[in-house]
Design a protein around this motif. Structure first.
Motif, PDB file in Angstrom:
ATOM      1  N   GLY A 158       2.434   5.685  -0.614  1.00 18.74           N
ATOM      2  CA  GLY A 158       2.227   4.639  -1.602  1.00 18.74           C
ATOM      3  C   GLY A 158       1.824   5.228  -2.952  1.00 18.74           C
ATOM      4  O   GLY A 158       1.652   6.444  -3.091  1.00 18.74           O
ATOM      5  N   LYS A 179      -0.842   1.947  -9.639  1.00 18.63           N
ATOM      6  CA  LYS A 179      -0.215   1.525 -10.875  1.00 18.63           C
ATOM      7  C   LYS A 179      -0.342   2.623 -11.930  1.00 18.63           C
ATOM      8  O   LYS A 179      -1.412   3.194 -12.123  1.00 18.63           O
ATOM      9  CB  LYS A 179      -0.888   0.244 -11.367  1.00 18.63           C
ATOM     10  CG  LYS A 179      -0.311  -0.304 -12.659  1.00 18.63           C
ATOM     11  CD  LYS A 179      -1.046  -1.573 -13.075  1.00 18.63           C
ATOM     12  CE  LYS A 179      -0.497  -2.102 -14.403  1.00 18.63           C
ATOM     13  NZ  LYS A 179      -1.214  -3.336 -14.817  1.00 18.63           N
ATOM     14  N   HIS A 218       3.428  -1.491 -10.660  1.00 18.34           N
ATOM     15  CA  HIS A 218       2.440  -2.086  -9.769  1.00 18.34           C
ATOM     16  C   HIS A 218       2.026  -1.061  -8.717  1.00 18.34           C
ATOM     17  O   HIS A 218       2.785  -0.154  -8.383  1.00 18.34           O
ATOM     18  CB  HIS A 218       3.010  -3.318  -9.064  1.00 18.34           C
ATOM     19  CG  HIS A 218       3.540  -4.358  -9.998  1.00 18.34           C
ATOM     20  ND1 HIS A 218       2.722  -5.162 -10.751  1.00 18.34           N
ATOM     21  CD2 HIS A 218       4.825  -4.718 -10.305  1.00 18.34           C
ATOM     22  CE1 HIS A 218       3.467  -5.980 -11.474  1.00 18.34           C
ATOM     23  NE2 HIS A 218       4.743  -5.730 -11.222  1.00 18.34           N
ATOM     24  N   ARG A 278       1.498   0.123  -4.951  1.00 22.12           N
ATOM     25  CA  ARG A 278       2.390  -0.153  -3.821  1.00 22.12           C
ATOM     26  C   ARG A 278       1.904   0.578  -2.584  1.00 22.12           C
ATOM     27  O   ARG A 278       1.529   1.748  -2.639  1.00 22.12           O
ATOM     28  CB  ARG A 278       3.804   0.304  -4.174  1.00 22.12           C
ATOM     29  CG  ARG A 278       4.857   0.064  -3.100  1.00 22.12           C
ATOM     30  CD  ARG A 278       6.230   0.384  -3.665  1.00 22.12           C
ATOM     31  NE  ARG A 278       7.286   0.251  -2.673  1.00 22.12           N
ATOM     32  CZ  ARG A 278       7.701   1.224  -1.882  1.00 22.12           C
ATOM     33  NH1 ARG A 278       7.160   2.432  -1.979  1.00 22.12           N
ATOM     34  NH2 ARG A 278       8.663   1.012  -1.009  1.00 22.12           N
ATOM     35  N   GLN A 279       1.908  -0.120  -1.467  1.00 19.88           N
ATOM     36  CA  GLN A 279       1.548   0.506  -0.199  1.00 19.88           C
ATOM     37  C   GLN A 279       2.678   1.392   0.294  1.00 19.88           C
ATOM     38  O   GLN A 279       3.850   1.079   0.107  1.00 19.88           O
ATOM     39  CB  GLN A 279       1.262  -0.562   0.861  1.00 19.88           C
ATOM     40  CG  GLN A 279      -0.032  -1.327   0.666  1.00 19.88           C
ATOM     41  CD  GLN A 279      -0.256  -2.307   1.796  1.00 19.88           C
ATOM     42  OE1 GLN A 279       0.656  -3.013   2.206  1.00 19.88           O
ATOM     43  NE2 GLN A 279      -1.475  -2.338   2.317  1.00 19.88           N
TER      44      GLN A 279
END
Length: 448
Positions: free
Chosen positions: A215, A218, A226, A228-229
């Motif tokens: 992941g 940001k 954004h 993100r996993q």
């Protein structure tokens, strides 16, 4: 028990003779001396097969068949007929009977060969129902994933390791079903209610693979609008499947090793430690020991992953699975494409049986899908790829001998496994001791 058979025959001596053959083959047998008695039995019991004389006092076999053929779960019929009534038996087959035998029988094998074929077809029909139910649940059934004698040991190992927390490394050529085996392990484990997250390490560019795994936060890199996993977070509580692990770049190998050792990781561009609560199953089509010796794969990571290795045999080493796989794919693609395809022409099946299958089960699936698209009722040789026809012409110079050789090898392996015990070998092969004895003589294996 192989199956439950109703035997309707008015000749007591012949009936007793047939009963002996059937029971020696492992069937449970119920006897009826005439058609009326047989009809009563069919009304209150469920049978896998009916063997009936065509001509009997009071009610003949054909009348019995016509009365019961439209009933739910109607059993298949095999007729016994004298030479003078063969035309009637042929007519009965046009109405749906599966076969007929003339009296007197030329040999017990004449009956057992028909029985084996009918029961195998019936078993496959039941298996297809199970397959459809499993497919709805998102995974083909175990009968399909582990089809073939060469997969039996793999099947056992999967059940042995599923309930543990051990890392698993699956070896196998492309197309052998490594992800399906990994999903099976997950579904049999205590983590089955949590996610199964697959990632193909060879399908993602190196500069994106780290983000896919861990992941990102940001602003970690251009385009990271954004947070993100990654796959490790998504697999929390469940299983992550790292396919083609041998393609993972060295820098990421080191980071994966840290995850396995410390059970924590950080997102790209982040500093917060995230707990890695997942099981790791990896797969490769490479020889990782050679990769380690050539310094292309980390030795310490190899030993972390190789806790429980599984080796999947290629399709050419489990040719006995091909008929079941073919039937499954035929059924699946016929339904998907809205076509009625009744099966494969025997010549086409013979080509599939001797073809070397470099692409394994995935290639077989693609070939059958193409065949269903092109078929008019039955998949024929002309519906197969030209490259396959040419390869089979080279590989299968005498295809019947190739098939006999495959069967002989399977029997030899079964006998070796059971140290020559024919009863145990016959049970594993799913045939009677009498059939095994016949095959041993036919292949010249008596005394081996």
């Amino acid at each position: 028990m192989k199956g439950y058979v109703l035997l309707a025959e008015d000749d007591e001596t012949f009936r007793s003779f047939l009963q002996t053959i059937l029971e020696d083959e492992g069937y449970k047998v119920t006897l009826a001396g005439d058609g009326r008695h047989a009809a009563q039995l069919l009304a209150r019991e469920s049978f896998d097969l009916v063997i009936s004389d065509l001509k009997m006092p009071g009610k003949g076999g054909l009348e019995l068949f016509r009365e019961t053929r439209n009933a739910p779960s109607a059993p298949p019929f095999i007729f016994l007929t004298a030479f003078g009534t063969v035309d009637e038996a042929v007519a009965a087959m046009k109405e749906g009977a599966v076969d007929f035998l003339t009296k007197p029988l030329p040999s017990p094998n004449a009956l057992t060969a028909v029985l084996d074929r009918v029961m195998e077809t019936r078993l496959r029909a039941k298996t297809l129902v199970s397959m459809r139910e499993s497919e709805i649940a998102g995974l083909p059934p175990e009968e399909l994933i582990f089809a073939g004698m060469a997969m039996r040991s793999v099947h056992k190992l999967v059940h042995d390791v599923a309930g543990t927390t051990a890392n698993v490394l699956i070896y196998g050529e492309s197309g052998t079903g490594k992800e399906l085996v990994a999903r099976s392990i997950h579904l049999l484990s205590q983590r089955s209610s949590a996610p199964f997250i697959p990632l193909n390490c060879a399908a993602i560019p190196e500069n994106l693979l780290e983000s896919e795994l861990f992941g990102h936060e940001k602003g970690a890199f251009t385009g990271a609008i954004h947070a993100r996993q990654g796959k490790f977070e998504l697999a929390g509580g469940g299983t992550i499947f790292l396919d083609e692990i041998g393609e993972m770049p060295p820098a990421l190998q080191a980071k994966l090793l840290r995850v396995l050792q410390e059970r924590t990781f950080e997102r790209v561009g982040g500093s917060r430690e995230i707990r890695a609560d997942m099981r790791v199953i990896a797969a490769t089509n490479r020889n990782l020991e050679e990769e380690v010796s050539e310094r292309r794969f980390r030795e310490d990571l190899f030993y972390r992953l190789n806790v429980f290795p599984l080796n999947l045999p290629p399709l050419r080493e489990r040719r006995d699975a091909i008929p079941l796989l073919v039937e499954y794919f035929l059924d699946r693609f016929s339904r998907q494409l809205g076509k009625t395809v009744r099966g494969l022409d025997p010549a086409a099946m013979e080509i599939l049986s001797v073809y070397p299958w470099p692409g394994n089960v995935r290639e077989l699936q693609n070939v059958i899908e193409r065949g269903v698209i092109l078929a008019q009722g039955v998949v024929r040789c002309e519906n197969l790829p030209n490259a396959m026809l040419q390869a089979s012409a080279i590989e299968g110079r005498d295809s019947r001998e190739v098939l006999r050789g495959v069967e002989r090898d399977i029997i030899v392996r079964a006998l070796e496994k059971h140290k020559g015990n024919r009863r145990l070998a016959a049970e594993e092969l799913g045939i009677s001791r009498r059939s095994l004895q016949y095959k041993l003589k036919d292949f010249g294996l008596v005394g081996e």
